[in-house]
Design a protein around this motif. Structure first.
Motif, mmCIF file in Angstrom:
data_model
loop_
_atom_site.group_PDB
_atom_site.id
_atom_site.type_symbol
_atom_site.label_atom_id
_atom_site.label_comp_id
_atom_site.label_asym_id
_atom_site.label_seq_id
_atom_site.Cartn_x
_atom_site.Cartn_y
_atom_site.Cartn_z
ATOM 1 N N UNK A 20 -11.722 6.154 92.363
ATOM 2 C CA UNK A 20 -10.201 6.810 92.177
ATOM 3 C C UNK A 20 -10.511 7.982 91.226
ATOM 4 N N UNK A 21 -9.692 9.085 91.102
ATOM 5 C CA UNK A 21 -9.779 9.933 90.137
ATOM 6 C C UNK A 21 -8.295 10.155 89.188
ATOM 7 N N UNK A 22 -8.451 9.634 87.975
ATOM 8 C CA UNK A 22 -7.053 9.722 87.369
ATOM 9 C C UNK A 22 -7.286 10.745 86.134
ATOM 10 N N UNK A 23 -6.064 11.335 85.857
ATOM 11 C CA UNK A 23 -6.216 12.550 84.929
ATOM 12 C C UNK A 23 -5.139 12.295 83.913
ATOM 13 N N UNK A 66 -16.853 7.283 96.768
ATOM 14 C CA UNK A 66 -16.599 8.294 95.626
ATOM 15 C C UNK A 66 -16.595 9.760 96.256
ATOM 16 N N UNK A 67 -17.387 10.167 97.202
ATOM 17 C CA UNK A 67 -17.222 11.313 97.800
ATOM 18 C C UNK A 67 -15.756 11.681 98.222
ATOM 19 N N UNK A 73 -9.004 14.337 95.678
ATOM 20 C CA UNK A 73 -8.637 14.871 94.500
ATOM 21 C C UNK A 73 -8.420 16.289 94.194
ATOM 22 N N UNK A 74 -9.510 16.749 95.040
ATOM 23 C CA UNK A 74 -9.876 18.290 94.799
ATOM 24 C C UNK A 74 -10.383 18.454 93.615
ATOM 25 N N UNK A 75 -11.056 17.590 93.167
ATOM 26 C CA UNK A 75 -11.974 17.883 91.977
ATOM 27 C C UNK A 75 -13.587 17.803 92.201
ATOM 28 N N UNK A 76 -14.195 18.691 91.690
ATOM 29 C CA UNK A 76 -15.771 18.388 91.623
ATOM 30 C C UNK A 76 -16.173 17.606 90.846
ATOM 31 N N UNK A 77 -17.336 17.226 90.667
ATOM 32 C CA UNK A 77 -17.968 16.199 89.615
ATOM 33 C C UNK A 77 -18.079 17.167 88.438
#
Ligand code: KG4
Ligand code: ZN
Length: 364
Positions: A20-23, A66-67, A73-77
């Protein structure tokens, strides 16, 4: 600290492979993506999670996961500030798969690595979903966990008590199995209980006669088995009504025990004089209407607000790990390539581990 903080989280301690990606921007957290690959079908024939099968499935799926999470999320590493990963407690092969993947990403990108305790992930979720302030009381009730915690800070918890044998979800699953109902047992038992008489069978209320907040559910399962066998011996089988009554009696016993132990945990918690007293629950069993109602009643009677994160965030997921990662990252609690995968990792180091609790491995 620079804002916003964007963290990639990985979870693989049990039978869900998740990323997951959390901001966090200002004080507002946002889940940008949360991907979960369950393994239920892989373990279905074995009556429980098979650690080796789980570990292999995690190792196969984790990079894919992960990919997918980054893409969703539309987020690059390059836009990620740190990688958070469940470093325990759990089934060690699975935990290792996640930790190795996170270490690989950190080594390849130079991103900081944050090791997260899986239980802290669950316990901090109400801060992600409801912005709760410390200290709050937390009840984790799932197929793998059952404990009362006071959350004081992202890295400080007091465990007031927990199960000394089965977790309640595990007891629901075994009950369903004994009565020929489908898995997962919780929803099936709850549905059957709706037409049942909770007073027909006298089930025990384990450990209510002992002080403290520890719980036990394995005796309840044995009592159910005996009651079932007595009906079968008398009538030659179980009718729908027998099943419903057994389910209703079992569910009432679990609800009553959880409610009474919550009352005790609340008394200990209130002694801290919290400004906004709150009981939060997490875990699949929190989906049970009767148990939820019992906990809401106990909370209201003691002047506590009651809250439960949405079910997808109550059960195993990586958004909770990413969020716990943000909480640790903000405090400068960062790990390095020496991060160790731990099968046991009590949240409250001052308490002895809860050995053997939960079907999905030691969740100390
Ligand atoms: O949190 P969870 O998805 O996974 C872990 O155990 O980590 O919880 C799953 C457990 C299962 O044992 C399931 O039977 C139980 O939660 N459960 C329920 C209900 N829905 C799910 N138990 C009682 N009543 C329900 N409605
Ligand atoms: Zn969990």
């Amino acid at each position: 600290m620079r804002e916003p903080i964007t963290i990639l989280g990985l979870e693989s301690s049990c039978d869900d492979t998740a990323a997951a990606v959390v901001r966090l921007s200002g004080s507002k957290p946002e889940i940008l993506s949360s991907v979960v690959y369950g393994q239920t079908a892989l373990h279905a024939d074995f009556g429980g999670v098979v650690p080796e099968i789980a570990a292999r499935a995690h190792a196969e799926k984790i990079d894919l996961c992960v990919e997918e999470a980054l893409q969703a999320a539309g987020v690059a590493l390059g836009a990620i500030d740190a990688v958070a990963v469940t470093a325990g407690p759990g089934l060690i092969g699975g935990v290792l798969a996640g930790v190795m993947c996170a270490k690989g990403i950190a080594a390849g990108t130079g991103l900081p690595l944050v090791g997260v305790n899986h239980l802290a992930g669950h316990a901090l979720t109400p801060r992600l979903t409801d912005g709760l302030s410390f200290p709050y009381l937390m009840l984790l009730v799932s197929g793998g966990h059952c404990q009362f915690l006071i959350a004081h800070a992202p890295d400080r918890f007091t465990r007031l008590g927990g199960t000394i044998d089965d977790a309640p979800g595990e007891a629901f699953d075994k009950t369903a199995k004994l009565l020929g109902l489908p898995q997962p047992g919780g929803p099936a038992v709850e549905a059957a209980a709706r037409a049942g008489d909770p007073a027909r069978f006298a089930f025990p209320r384990p450990l209510l006669d002992r002080p403290g907040c520890d719980l036990s559910f394995s005796g309840l399962k044995t009592a159910l088995l005996r009651a079932r066998d007595a009906v079968v011996a008398e009538k030659g089988g179980l009718t729908e009504q027998d099943r419903a009554d057994l389910c209703a009696g079992f569910q009432a016993a679990v609800s009553e025990v959880l409610a009474e132990k919550s009352r005790r945990a609340i008394a200990e918690y209130l002694a801290l004089d919290p400004a906004e007293p709150i009981l939060a629950v997490a875990g699949g069993v929190a989906a049970n209407g009767a148990i939820r109602a019992a906990l809401e009643t106990v909370s209201a009677k003691s002047g506590l607000r009651f809250t439960a994160p949405p079910l997808a965030l109550c059960t195993d997921n990586a958004a909770m790990i990413a969020w716990a990662g943000i909480e640790r990252f903000r405090l400068g609690l960062i790990d390095d390539a020496d991060l160790v995968a731990r099968p046991r990792w009590p949240l409250d180091q001052s308490q002895p581990a809860l050995i053997g609790s939960g079907k999905k491995g030691a969740k100390a």
